[in-house]
Design a protein around this motif. Structure first.
Motif, PDB file in Angstrom:
ATOM      1  N   MET A  29      41.797  31.672  21.073  1.00 45.31           N
ATOM      2  CA  MET A  29      41.074  31.451  22.326  1.00 45.31           C
ATOM      3  C   MET A  29      41.947  30.927  23.467  1.00 45.31           C
ATOM      4  SD  MET A  29      38.144  32.517  21.499  1.00 45.31           S
ATOM      5  CE  MET A  29      36.993  31.973  22.778  1.00 45.31           C
ATOM      6  N   ILE A  30      43.096  30.397  23.145  1.00 47.79           N
ATOM      7  CA  ILE A  30      43.929  29.805  24.196  1.00 47.79           C
ATOM      8  C   ILE A  30      45.163  30.695  24.398  1.00 47.79           C
ATOM      9  CG2 ILE A  30      45.159  27.737  24.939  1.00 47.79           C
ATOM     10  CD1 ILE A  30      42.441  26.882  24.452  1.00 47.79           C
ATOM     11  N   PRO A  31      45.339  31.257  25.600  1.00 46.14           N
ATOM     12  CA  PRO A  31      46.552  32.052  25.835  1.00 46.14           C
ATOM     13  C   PRO A  31      47.798  31.182  25.611  1.00 46.14           C
ATOM     14  CG  PRO A  31      44.979  32.293  27.655  1.00 46.14           C
ATOM     15  CD  PRO A  31      44.468  31.177  26.795  1.00 46.14           C
ATOM     16  N   PRO A  32      48.884  31.792  25.137  1.00 41.68           N
ATOM     17  CA  PRO A  32      50.045  30.986  24.735  1.00 41.68           C
ATOM     18  C   PRO A  32      50.671  30.185  25.865  1.00 41.68           C
ATOM     19  CG  PRO A  32      50.551  33.343  24.693  1.00 41.68           C
ATOM     20  CD  PRO A  32      49.073  33.230  24.883  1.00 41.68           C
ATOM     21  N   GLU A  33      50.516  30.667  27.109  1.00 43.62           N
ATOM     22  CA  GLU A  33      51.142  29.931  28.212  1.00 43.62           C
ATOM     23  C   GLU A  33      50.355  28.673  28.609  1.00 43.62           C
ATOM     24  OE1 GLU A  33      49.673  32.853  28.398  1.00 43.62           O
ATOM     25  OE2 GLU A  33      48.985  33.397  30.412  1.00 43.62           O
ATOM     26  N   PHE A  34      49.201  28.466  27.953  1.00 45.92           N
ATOM     27  CA  PHE A  34      48.457  27.218  28.152  1.00 45.92           C
ATOM     28  C   PHE A  34      48.740  26.313  26.966  1.00 45.92           C
ATOM     29  CE2 PHE A  34      46.471  30.228  30.848  1.00 45.92           C
ATOM     30  CZ  PHE A  34      46.062  29.510  31.950  1.00 45.92           C
ATOM     31  N   ARG A  35      49.264  25.124  27.248  1.00 42.05           N
ATOM     32  CA  ARG A  35      49.723  24.234  26.178  1.00 42.05           C
ATOM     33  C   ARG A  35      49.015  22.890  26.252  1.00 42.05           C
ATOM     34  NH1 ARG A  35      53.916  27.817  27.083  1.00 42.05           N
ATOM     35  NH2 ARG A  35      54.747  28.537  25.095  1.00 42.05           N
ATOM     36  N   PHE A  36      49.010  22.234  25.107  1.00 43.82           N
ATOM     37  CA  PHE A  36      48.371  20.922  25.020  1.00 43.82           C
ATOM     38  C   PHE A  36      49.247  19.909  25.750  1.00 43.82           C
ATOM     39  CE2 PHE A  36      47.388  17.033  22.387  1.00 43.82           C
ATOM     40  CZ  PHE A  36      46.084  16.892  22.828  1.00 43.82           C
ATOM     41  N   GLU A  38      57.678  33.640  29.176  1.00 46.27           N
ATOM     42  CA  GLU A  38      56.280  33.999  29.436  1.00 46.27           C
ATOM     43  C   GLU A  38      56.056  34.335  30.902  1.00 46.27           C
ATOM     44  OE1 GLU A  38      54.433  31.285  25.796  1.00 46.27           O
ATOM     45  OE2 GLU A  38      54.479  30.509  27.850  1.00 46.27           O
ATOM     46  N   LEU A  39      56.672  33.564  31.802  1.00 49.57           N
ATOM     47  CA  LEU A  39      56.524  33.854  33.231  1.00 49.57           C
ATOM     48  C   LEU A  39      57.018  35.263  33.547  1.00 49.57           C
ATOM     49  CD1 LEU A  39      57.469  30.618  35.203  1.00 49.57           C
ATOM     50  CD2 LEU A  39      55.263  31.780  35.135  1.00 49.57           C
ATOM     51  N   VAL A  40      58.144  35.623  32.971  1.00 46.19           N
ATOM     52  CA  VAL A  40      58.709  36.950  33.257  1.00 46.19           C
ATOM     53  C   VAL A  40      57.920  38.044  32.537  1.00 46.19           C
ATOM     54  CG1 VAL A  40      60.741  38.407  32.955  1.00 46.19           C
ATOM     55  CG2 VAL A  40      61.008  36.060  33.763  1.00 46.19           C
ATOM     56  N   GLN A  41      57.674  37.862  31.249  1.00 52.37           N
ATOM     57  CA  GLN A  41      57.067  38.933  30.443  1.00 52.37           C
ATOM     58  C   GLN A  41      55.571  39.103  30.717  1.00 52.37           C
ATOM     59  OE1 GLN A  41      59.125  40.876  28.582  1.00 52.37           O
ATOM     60  NE2 GLN A  41      59.924  39.724  26.820  1.00 52.37           N
ATOM     61  N   PHE A  42      54.853  37.994  30.894  1.00 52.60           N
ATOM     62  CA  PHE A  42      53.398  38.082  31.044  1.00 52.60           C
ATOM     63  C   PHE A  42      52.972  38.235  32.500  1.00 52.60           C
ATOM     64  CE2 PHE A  42      52.650  35.174  27.084  1.00 52.60           C
ATOM     65  CZ  PHE A  42      53.233  36.132  26.281  1.00 52.60           C
ATOM     66  N   TYR A  43      53.799  37.755  33.448  1.00 50.24           N
ATOM     67  CA  TYR A  43      53.361  37.743  34.846  1.00 50.24           C
ATOM     68  C   TYR A  43      54.234  38.619  35.759  1.00 50.24           C
ATOM     69  CZ  TYR A  43      50.002  34.182  33.522  1.00 50.24           C
ATOM     70  OH  TYR A  43      48.956  33.544  32.930  1.00 50.24           O
ATOM     71  N   LEU A  44      55.551  38.395  35.745  1.00 51.88           N
ATOM     72  CA  LEU A  44      56.385  39.104  36.716  1.00 51.88           C
ATOM     73  C   LEU A  44      56.551  40.589  36.380  1.00 51.88           C
ATOM     74  CD1 LEU A  44      58.132  39.140  39.216  1.00 51.88           C
ATOM     75  CD2 LEU A  44      60.040  38.234  37.866  1.00 51.88           C
ATOM     76  N   LEU A  45      56.861  40.897  35.131  1.00 49.94           N
ATOM     77  CA  LEU A  45      57.032  42.309  34.776  1.00 49.94           C
ATOM     78  C   LEU A  45      55.738  43.107  34.976  1.00 49.94           C
ATOM     79  CD1 LEU A  45      59.451  42.314  31.693  1.00 49.94           C
ATOM     80  CD2 LEU A  45      59.735  43.578  33.835  1.00 49.94           C
ATOM     81  N   PRO A  46      54.585  42.630  34.467  1.00 50.30           N
ATOM     82  CA  PRO A  46      53.338  43.370  34.728  1.00 50.30           C
ATOM     83  C   PRO A  46      53.049  43.516  36.225  1.00 50.30           C
ATOM     84  CG  PRO A  46      53.014  41.763  32.984  1.00 50.30           C
ATOM     85  CD  PRO A  46      54.371  41.503  33.557  1.00 50.30           C
ATOM     86  N   LYS A  47      53.362  42.457  37.003  1.00 48.85           N
ATOM     87  CA  LYS A  47      53.139  42.535  38.445  1.00 48.85           C
ATOM     88  C   LYS A  47      53.949  43.684  39.050  1.00 48.85           C
ATOM     89  CE  LYS A  47      51.604  40.765  42.356  1.00 48.85           C
ATOM     90  NZ  LYS A  47      50.159  40.680  42.574  1.00 48.85           N
ATOM     91  N   LEU A  48      55.196  43.786  38.649  1.00 49.06           N
ATOM     92  CA  LEU A  48      56.072  44.833  39.189  1.00 49.06           C
ATOM     93  C   LEU A  48      55.603  46.217  38.778  1.00 49.06           C
ATOM     94  CD1 LEU A  48      59.490  43.047  38.610  1.00 49.06           C
ATOM     95  CD2 LEU A  48      58.493  43.662  40.830  1.00 49.06           C
TER      96      LEU A  48
END
Lengths: 220, 220
Positions: free
Chosen positions: A10-17, B23-33
């Motif tokens: 349920m928690i995406p990996p980029e969200f951390r405790f 995660e910033l690059v793979q989940f956000y920046l690459l998909p954005k591009l």
């Protein structure tokens, strides 16, 4: 993070405790003391004073974690006082900073946070280690009784200060676009071809302390 | 965090957006591009070089956030080169550290991270401010063309270094249980009755740098 169906699905990996002090006390420690259900993050019950911190780091090592949350009871050091027994494994924990009060958003003091370091050996001649603890307690007066049990549960966070590295990157800084590279040749990227040239150390970042950095993420 | 139905309803508050570089690059920046759908955390599109960072801090201030994530295009400084134009608002951004390569878990280099500081005024005589940026780019060779547009999107994180406080707490340290207090009298708690006594500064924590502290949370 520890294994948990909720966390895994349920928690995406980029969200951390990364809890605030108040959340740790209000969502985890207070419900624990009242036997209420606890939220998503699984915090194990241990006797933190039964072993040195390395023991717990080895035993609770599911996901290469570097910070550990535990519920632990505490024993009294002397039967007639409220001083906790800080002996643990082959050493002892020792407070290194002042207690910090923890306030709720509506300005009620809900608990305290204490910082401790782990020393190997016996006080006062123990050898300081890299292990640090933050201990969370709630506001609850202790009844004066003869039991050696001081608390049923306090919440402890332990982590190891990274050893100082002397290998700060020293790479030419040109303000060019950040090293554009062809994805197809990445597998052959040769790290050693980077040329070493000193550049100004980004001290403004290095000088920030733990609380300041932690704080950045807390209110985003 | 920014407003979002998913964040508000599906993510418990103690879980925060603390992404790894990968995660910033793979989940956000690459998909954005690639114009692919993006995950949960809403990252606004802005022209980060159109204004000083204070402008964006004021404008994107939903939740007392202290760290901002943006997608921004970049323009070339010179029509024939790949150097970005770092002028912004009443000042300019300037790189302060070496580029750091970003590796995927399977050891492919997926991008780079650059650290920058914001200066007010004109180079080389600008006045350094407390604003810092981390700029994420992907590995993509730039076609040599005449357009002044250098990138469609890079991902930038901006935050302000906290000003140094000289008011380190100095409270008696006794190793007593952490200030047990009666919840019923909390409303009347008088801060000023705490007695001021110097104690050893917990330098082992203060000396940790941003990356070390960030790293603690990343792999928990």
């Amino acid at each position: 993070m520890p294994k948990s169906w909720f966390l895994d699905t349920m928690i995406p990996p980029e969200f951390r405790f990364v809890p605030t002090d108040e959340e740790l006390v209000q969502f985890y420690l207070l419900p624990k003391l009242k036997n209420f259900p606890l939220p998503a993050y699984p915090i194990p019950e241990v006797n933190l004073y039964g072993h040195s911190p390395d023991y717990f780091a080895d035993r609770y090592n599911d996901h290469e974690q570097k910070i550990w949350y535990f519920f632990t009871p505490r024993e009294r050091k002397y039967s007639k006082g409220n001083r906790p027994n800080r002996a643990a494994g082959d050493g002892y924990w020792k407070a290194t900073g002042a207690d910090k009060p923890i306030w709720s958003t509506n300005k009620i003091r809900v608990g305290s946070k204490k910082s401790l370091s782990f020393f190997q050996g016996s006080p006062p001649n123990g050898k300081k280690t890299l292990w640090l603890m933050k201990e969370y307690t709630v506001g609850a007066p202790q009844p004066a009784n003869q039991s050696m049990r001081l608390d049923d549960w306090v919440l402890c966070v332990i982590y190891k200060r990274p050893e100082k590295s002397n290998t700060r990157a020293s790479v030419e800084e040109t303000d060019q676009p950040s090293n554009y590279i062809d994805l197809d040749v990445l597998a052959n990227f040769d790290h050693q071809h980077q040329i070493g040239v000193d550049y100004e150390t980004p001290t403004e970042v290095a000088e920030m302390n733990f609380d300041e950095i932690y704080d950045l993420f807390i209110n985003q």
